[in-house]
Motif scaffolding. Structure first.
Motif, PDB file in Angstrom:
ATOM      1  N   LEU A   7       0.543  -1.320   0.241  1.00  0.00           N
ATOM      2  CA  LEU A   7      -0.092  -0.111   0.217  1.00  0.00           C
ATOM      3  C   LEU A   7       0.370   1.609  -0.039  1.00  0.00           C
ATOM      4  N   ASP A   8       0.516   2.392  -0.793  1.00  0.00           N
ATOM      5  CA  ASP A   8       0.841   3.379  -0.754  1.00  0.00           C
ATOM      6  C   ASP A   8      -0.002   4.401  -0.339  1.00  0.00           C
ATOM      7  N   LEU A   9       0.337   4.613   0.972  1.00  0.00           N
ATOM      8  CA  LEU A   9      -0.387   5.962   1.568  1.00  0.00           C
ATOM      9  C   LEU A   9      -0.359   7.075   1.424  1.00  0.00           C
ATOM     10  N   SER A  10       0.185   7.513   0.578  1.00  0.00           N
ATOM     11  CA  SER A  10       0.911   8.516   0.437  1.00  0.00           C
ATOM     12  C   SER A  10      -0.175   9.647  -0.148  1.00  0.00           C
ATOM     13  N   GLY A  11      -1.673   9.083  -0.825  1.00  0.00           N
ATOM     14  CA  GLY A  11      -2.128   9.985  -1.826  1.00  0.00           C
ATOM     15  C   GLY A  11      -2.777  11.272  -0.544  1.00  0.00           C
ATOM     16  N   ALA A  12      -3.764  11.942  -1.370  1.00  0.00           N
ATOM     17  CA  ALA A  12      -4.863  12.276  -1.017  1.00  0.00           C
ATOM     18  C   ALA A  12      -5.949  12.130  -0.208  1.00  0.00           C
ATOM     19  N   ILE A  13      -5.979  12.314   0.703  1.00  0.00           N
ATOM     20  CA  ILE A  13      -6.955  12.643   2.631  1.00  0.00           C
ATOM     21  C   ILE A  13      -8.281  13.177   2.256  1.00  0.00           C
ATOM     22  N   GLN A  14      -9.395  13.010   1.914  1.00  0.00           N
ATOM     23  CA  GLN A  14     -10.779  13.072   2.382  1.00  0.00           C
ATOM     24  C   GLN A  14     -11.387  12.079   3.476  1.00  0.00           C
ATOM     25  N   THR A  15     -11.890  13.716   4.713  1.00  0.00           N
ATOM     26  CA  THR A  15     -13.297  13.126   5.775  1.00  0.00           C
ATOM     27  C   THR A  15     -14.438  14.124   6.143  1.00  0.00           C
ATOM     28  N   GLY A  16     -15.708  12.685   5.209  1.00  0.00           N
ATOM     29  CA  GLY A  16     -16.446  13.648   5.513  1.00  0.00           C
ATOM     30  C   GLY A  16     -17.722  12.634   5.633  1.00  0.00           C
ATOM     31  N   PRO A  17     -18.937  12.486   5.482  1.00  0.00           N
ATOM     32  CA  PRO A  17     -20.080  12.244   5.781  1.00  0.00           C
ATOM     33  C   PRO A  17     -20.308  11.326   4.030  1.00  0.00           C
ATOM     34  N   VAL A  18     -20.726   9.906   4.500  1.00  0.00           N
ATOM     35  CA  VAL A  18     -20.562   9.323   3.176  1.00  0.00           C
ATOM     36  C   VAL A  18     -22.189   8.734   2.678  1.00  0.00           C
ATOM     37  N   GLU A  19     -22.384   8.893   1.418  1.00  0.00           N
ATOM     38  CA  GLU A  19     -23.253   7.763   0.674  1.00  0.00           C
ATOM     39  C   GLU A  19     -22.957   6.270   0.428  1.00  0.00           C
ATOM     40  N   VAL A  20     -23.733   5.495   0.844  1.00  0.00           N
ATOM     41  CA  VAL A  20     -23.684   4.684  -0.002  1.00  0.00           C
ATOM     42  C   VAL A  20     -24.099   4.094  -1.203  1.00  0.00           C
ATOM     43  N   VAL A  21     -23.268   3.611  -1.881  1.00  0.00           N
ATOM     44  CA  VAL A  21     -23.207   3.179  -2.570  1.00  0.00           C
ATOM     45  C   VAL A  21     -23.679   1.595  -3.480  1.00  0.00           C
ATOM     46  N   GLY A  23     -21.770  -2.029  -1.484  1.00  0.00           N
ATOM     47  CA  GLY A  23     -21.021  -3.043  -0.566  1.00  0.00           C
ATOM     48  C   GLY A  23     -19.578  -2.499  -0.454  1.00  0.00           C
ATOM     49  N   ASP A  24     -18.980  -1.865  -1.452  1.00  0.00           N
ATOM     50  CA  ASP A  24     -17.683  -1.903  -1.800  1.00  0.00           C
ATOM     51  C   ASP A  24     -17.142  -0.053  -2.509  1.00  0.00           C
ATOM     52  N   GLY A  25     -18.611   0.367  -2.300  1.00  0.00           N
ATOM     53  CA  GLY A  25     -18.610   1.563  -2.882  1.00  0.00           C
ATOM     54  C   GLY A  25     -19.604   2.378  -1.984  1.00  0.00           C
ATOM     55  N   LEU A  26     -18.770   4.041  -2.025  1.00  0.00           N
ATOM     56  CA  LEU A  26     -19.477   4.636  -1.446  1.00  0.00           C
ATOM     57  C   LEU A  26     -18.936   6.188  -2.097  1.00  0.00           C
ATOM     58  N   ARG A  27     -19.604   6.907  -1.530  1.00  0.00           N
ATOM     59  CA  ARG A  27     -19.765   9.013  -2.355  1.00  0.00           C
ATOM     60  C   ARG A  27     -19.108   9.859  -1.639  1.00  0.00           C
ATOM     61  N   LEU A  28     -17.909  10.469  -1.155  1.00  0.00           N
ATOM     62  CA  LEU A  28     -17.921  11.006  -0.529  1.00  0.00           C
ATOM     63  C   LEU A  28     -17.085  12.077  -1.068  1.00  0.00           C
ATOM     64  N   ASN A  29     -17.659  13.529  -0.384  1.00  0.00           N
ATOM     65  CA  ASN A  29     -17.857  14.733  -1.037  1.00  0.00           C
ATOM     66  C   ASN A  29     -17.616  15.197  -2.327  1.00  0.00           C
TER      67      ASN A  29
END
Length: 209
Positions: A7-21, A23-29
């Protein structure tokens, strides 16, 4: 999506409430996010339990993910991008790894084609025979492939081979009384036929009355 065994965890980090699409998909911001390292059943997919009964594993997985994120801020760290340019991310809700939890509870497969992050977790779920591991079930990547080829088959073979609640195998031809209302679930062993002769040879019969 490129393989990400380390894993390369150097990517962008987002935080917030989400919508579930699903079983493995979300919508965040407003952005579509796929959970890293897992592949959950498609929303319309069904699975078999230890007794051979069908259960809506896709819906159950979606609902479980929704429960895990309910009323919580979710933090997602980008790991990769898939072929649809969706963010693939490691996501946590209140410190709980969403992908790992789904795999641990038998509601998602470890997506070993792209990551071995949850290999051990999946092995434990399989050993316990929980969720999708209670019986032999079709992985979602195979289910999607089947779904892609099904339309061409339907266009060529229009006779519906249905299995009733009593186990009777009955075929319905276009224009028949029950044809429009009959839905085919290949996961249950139901199928399409090109001719009545083919259906009869396979053990299906015409409806009575």
């Amino acid at each position: 999506m490129s393989p990400a065994h380390g894993l390369d965890l150097s990517g962008a980090i987002q935080t917030g409430p989400v919508e579930v699409v699903d079983g493995d998909g979300l919508r965040l911001n407003g952005k579509a996010i796929r959970l890293h390292g897992i592949d959950a059943p498609e929303r319309e997919q069904t699975c078999r339990d230890a007794h051979g009964s069908e259960w809506p594993c896709g819906t159950v997985a979606t609902n479980r993910l929704a429960m895990l994120v309910r009323d919580k801020l979710v933090t997602c760290t980008e790991v990769d991008r898939d072929r649809y340019d969706r963010v693939v991310a490691l996501c946590k809700a209140a410190g709980v790894d969403l992908g790992g939890t789904m795999v641990a509870e038998g509601l998602a497969w470890a997506y070993l084609r792209y990551s071995d992050s949850y290999n051990t977790v999946e092995a434990s779920a399989r050993q316990q025979a929980i969720g999708i591991w209670a019986a032999s079930n079709q992985p979602p990547w195979e289910y999607r492939e089947t779904a892609r080829v099904r339309p061409s088959k339907v266009l060529e073979c229009l006779i519906k081979g249905n299995i009733s609640q009593s186990g009777a195998r009955i075929y319905h031809i276009p224009g028949g009384r029950s044809y429009a209302a009959t839905r085919i679930s290949e996961a249950k062993g139901e199928r399409w036929f090109c001719t009545e002769e083919e259906a009869q040879t396979a053990g299906w019969r015409a409806p009575r009355g």
